[in-house]
Design a protein around this motif. Sequence first.
Motif, PDB file in Angstrom:
ATOM      1  N   PHE A  34      31.928 -14.548 -17.652  1.00  0.00           N
ATOM      2  CA  PHE A  34      31.388 -14.743 -18.994  1.00  0.00           C
ATOM      3  C   PHE A  34      32.033 -13.764 -19.967  1.00  0.00           C
ATOM      4  O   PHE A  34      32.428 -12.660 -19.590  1.00  0.00           O
ATOM      5  N   TYR A  36      30.555 -12.174 -23.544  1.00  0.00           N
ATOM      6  CA  TYR A  36      29.464 -12.042 -24.505  1.00  0.00           C
ATOM      7  C   TYR A  36      30.002 -11.314 -25.737  1.00  0.00           C
ATOM      8  O   TYR A  36      30.909 -10.486 -25.636  1.00  0.00           O
ATOM      9  N   LEU A  44      23.241  -9.309 -27.540  1.00  0.00           N
ATOM     10  CA  LEU A  44      24.418 -10.009 -27.032  1.00  0.00           C
ATOM     11  C   LEU A  44      24.210 -11.514 -27.111  1.00  0.00           C
ATOM     12  O   LEU A  44      23.111 -12.021 -26.857  1.00  0.00           O
ATOM     13  N   LEU A  46      26.065 -15.217 -25.726  1.00  0.00           N
ATOM     14  CA  LEU A  46      27.085 -15.796 -24.873  1.00  0.00           C
ATOM     15  C   LEU A  46      28.170 -16.429 -25.739  1.00  0.00           C
ATOM     16  O   LEU A  46      27.888 -17.254 -26.613  1.00  0.00           O
ATOM     17  N   LYS A  49      32.108 -19.238 -21.043  1.00  0.00           N
ATOM     18  CA  LYS A  49      31.954 -18.987 -19.618  1.00  0.00           C
ATOM     19  C   LYS A  49      32.891 -19.895 -18.826  1.00  0.00           C
ATOM     20  O   LYS A  49      33.385 -20.902 -19.331  1.00  0.00           O
ATOM     21  N   HIS A  93      28.884 -12.954 -12.559  1.00  0.00           N
ATOM     22  CA  HIS A  93      27.646 -13.257 -11.852  1.00  0.00           C
ATOM     23  C   HIS A  93      27.980 -13.850 -10.497  1.00  0.00           C
ATOM     24  O   HIS A  93      28.750 -14.793 -10.405  1.00  0.00           O
ATOM     25  N   GLU A  95      26.065 -15.359  -6.982  1.00  0.00           N
ATOM     26  CA  GLU A  95      24.777 -15.832  -6.482  1.00  0.00           C
ATOM     27  C   GLU A  95      24.191 -14.886  -5.452  1.00  0.00           C
ATOM     28  O   GLU A  95      22.974 -14.773  -5.333  1.00  0.00           O
ATOM     29  N   SER A  97      24.007 -11.848  -5.614  1.00  0.00           N
ATOM     30  CA  SER A  97      23.298 -10.755  -6.289  1.00  0.00           C
ATOM     31  C   SER A  97      22.114 -11.275  -7.083  1.00  0.00           C
ATOM     32  O   SER A  97      21.626 -10.593  -7.989  1.00  0.00           O
ATOM     33  N   GLY A  98      21.635 -12.475  -6.734  1.00  0.00           N
ATOM     34  CA  GLY A  98      20.521 -13.038  -7.477  1.00  0.00           C
ATOM     35  C   GLY A  98      20.957 -13.369  -8.876  1.00  0.00           C
ATOM     36  O   GLY A  98      22.009 -13.948  -9.086  1.00  0.00           O
ATOM     37  N   SER A  99      20.166 -12.969  -9.853  1.00  0.00           N
ATOM     38  CA  SER A  99      20.513 -13.313 -11.231  1.00  0.00           C
ATOM     39  C   SER A  99      21.155 -12.152 -11.967  1.00  0.00           C
ATOM     40  O   SER A  99      21.355 -12.216 -13.169  1.00  0.00           O
ATOM     41  N   ARG A 100      21.527 -11.115 -11.253  1.00  0.00           N
ATOM     42  CA  ARG A 100      22.119  -9.954 -11.916  1.00  0.00           C
ATOM     43  C   ARG A 100      23.510 -10.263 -12.435  1.00  0.00           C
ATOM     44  O   ARG A 100      24.307 -10.937 -11.790  1.00  0.00           O
ATOM     45  N   LEU A 101      23.794  -9.722 -13.625  1.00  0.00           N
ATOM     46  CA  LEU A 101      25.137  -9.744 -14.176  1.00  0.00           C
ATOM     47  C   LEU A 101      25.738  -8.346 -14.047  1.00  0.00           C
ATOM     48  O   LEU A 101      25.033  -7.354 -14.182  1.00  0.00           O
ATOM     49  N   PHE A 103      28.456  -6.088 -15.984  1.00  0.00           N
ATOM     50  CA  PHE A 103      29.154  -6.056 -17.270  1.00  0.00           C
ATOM     51  C   PHE A 103      30.306  -5.062 -17.255  1.00  0.00           C
ATOM     52  O   PHE A 103      30.246  -4.031 -16.574  1.00  0.00           O
ATOM     53  N   GLY A 104      31.318  -5.362 -18.051  1.00  0.00           N
ATOM     54  CA  GLY A 104      32.322  -4.365 -18.379  1.00  0.00           C
ATOM     55  C   GLY A 104      31.789  -3.413 -19.430  1.00  0.00           C
ATOM     56  O   GLY A 104      30.655  -3.545 -19.905  1.00  0.00           O
TER      57      GLY A 104
ATOM     58  N   ASN B  31      13.355 -15.181 -14.888  1.00  0.00           N
ATOM     59  CA  ASN B  31      13.930 -13.840 -14.782  1.00  0.00           C
ATOM     60  C   ASN B  31      13.899 -13.116 -16.101  1.00  0.00           C
ATOM     61  O   ASN B  31      14.202 -13.691 -17.146  1.00  0.00           O
ATOM     62  N   PHE B  33      14.966  -9.017 -17.784  1.00  0.00           N
ATOM     63  CA  PHE B  33      15.774  -7.833 -17.511  1.00  0.00           C
ATOM     64  C   PHE B  33      15.599  -6.811 -18.625  1.00  0.00           C
ATOM     65  O   PHE B  33      15.436  -7.179 -19.782  1.00  0.00           O
ATOM     66  N   TYR B  35      17.896  -3.536 -20.055  1.00  0.00           N
ATOM     67  CA  TYR B  35      19.126  -2.756 -20.021  1.00  0.00           C
ATOM     68  C   TYR B  35      19.037  -1.640 -21.051  1.00  0.00           C
ATOM     69  O   TYR B  35      18.324  -1.751 -22.039  1.00  0.00           O
ATOM     70  N   TYR B  50      11.840 -11.190 -11.136  1.00  0.00           N
ATOM     71  CA  TYR B  50      12.061 -12.605 -10.836  1.00  0.00           C
ATOM     72  C   TYR B  50      10.817 -13.444 -11.077  1.00  0.00           C
ATOM     73  O   TYR B  50      10.896 -14.671 -11.066  1.00  0.00           O
ATOM     74  N   THR B  96      16.508 -19.188 -13.886  1.00  0.00           N
ATOM     75  CA  THR B  96      16.070 -19.066 -12.494  1.00  0.00           C
ATOM     76  C   THR B  96      16.884 -17.976 -11.817  1.00  0.00           C
ATOM     77  O   THR B  96      17.814 -17.427 -12.398  1.00  0.00           O
ATOM     78  N   ARG B  97      16.550 -17.744 -10.567  1.00  0.00           N
ATOM     79  CA  ARG B  97      17.153 -16.618  -9.863  1.00  0.00           C
ATOM     80  C   ARG B  97      18.667 -16.745  -9.757  1.00  0.00           C
ATOM     81  O   ARG B  97      19.382 -15.758  -9.768  1.00  0.00           O
ATOM     82  N   PHE B  98      19.183 -17.966  -9.663  1.00  0.00           N
ATOM     83  CA  PHE B  98      20.616 -18.120  -9.405  1.00  0.00           C
ATOM     84  C   PHE B  98      21.365 -18.734 -10.570  1.00  0.00           C
ATOM     85  O   PHE B  98      22.500 -19.132 -10.424  1.00  0.00           O
ATOM     86  N   GLN B 102      22.398 -15.127 -19.240  1.00  0.00           N
ATOM     87  CA  GLN B 102      21.232 -14.453 -19.748  1.00  0.00           C
ATOM     88  C   GLN B 102      21.203 -14.550 -21.272  1.00  0.00           C
ATOM     89  O   GLN B 102      22.242 -14.593 -21.927  1.00  0.00           O
ATOM     90  N   PHE B 104      19.688 -12.728 -24.718  1.00  0.00           N
ATOM     91  CA  PHE B 104      19.307 -11.375 -25.100  1.00  0.00           C
ATOM     92  C   PHE B 104      18.473 -11.335 -26.376  1.00  0.00           C
ATOM     93  O   PHE B 104      18.663 -12.162 -27.286  1.00  0.00           O
TER      94      PHE B 104
END
Lengths: 113, 113
Positions: A34, A36, A44, A46, A49, A93, A95, A97-101, A103-104, B31, B33, B35, B50, B96-98, B102, B104
């Motif tokens: 992605f 952003y 942020l 999107l 992607k 992202h 899968e 790692s679940g839904s975690r992104l 980032f740079g 989900n 988050f 940051y 989650y 969802t989880r997968f 995201q 913001f």
Amino acid sequence: GNSVTQMEGPVTLSEEAFLTINCTYTATGYPSLFWYVQYPGEGLQLLLKATKADDKGSNKGFEATYRKETTSFHLEKGSVQVSDSAVYFCAQHQETSGSRLTFGEGTQLTVNP
Amino acid sequence: DVKVTQSSRYLVKRTGEKVFLECVQDMDHENMFWYRQDPGLGLRLIYFSYDVKMKEKGDIPEGYSVSREKKERFSLILESASTNQTSMYLCASSPTRFVSPQHFGDGTRLSIL
């Protein structure tokens, strides 16, 4: 582990110049990628992607191609405008790692008239 | 369009205070988050969730806690604020989880004096 590395900023361009912001990633599998954008004072958004190798994401004149062989997802625009001034974040992202992104660090772009 | 709303854009608190940052999303996303964003460090994940009443630590959970009593609301709590927690805080949600991406909120700029 998974990581994303962006070219160091800040980047300053004149209006109508060509933009490239480099992004490379490390991953154990095949992540979705992605870009952003964060305009001043905002969260942020999107920008574009790509979910698999050789996919090209595009939006608002920006493009990025998912290159598995070089593990890269460089952001390009042929002719930038003053309104493109913002911070750009590359992210991945996976899968697993679940839904975690991941980032740079972000690249600040300033476009001068 | 998904809307993620953070309760305050700017907040000033004192060292030692208990600080609550609130975030609400209106798209029934599973989900959520939190940051923090600091110059040169990009976005760092503090906590995520989650589901209702579920939480998981991110990369920098120390000094923070979270609460998710309702699906649409995710609160970040600074138990005893310190000056090194002065930062921009961003809330995000995803379906969802997968599934990414995201979405913001606009961020809360928190200053601890």
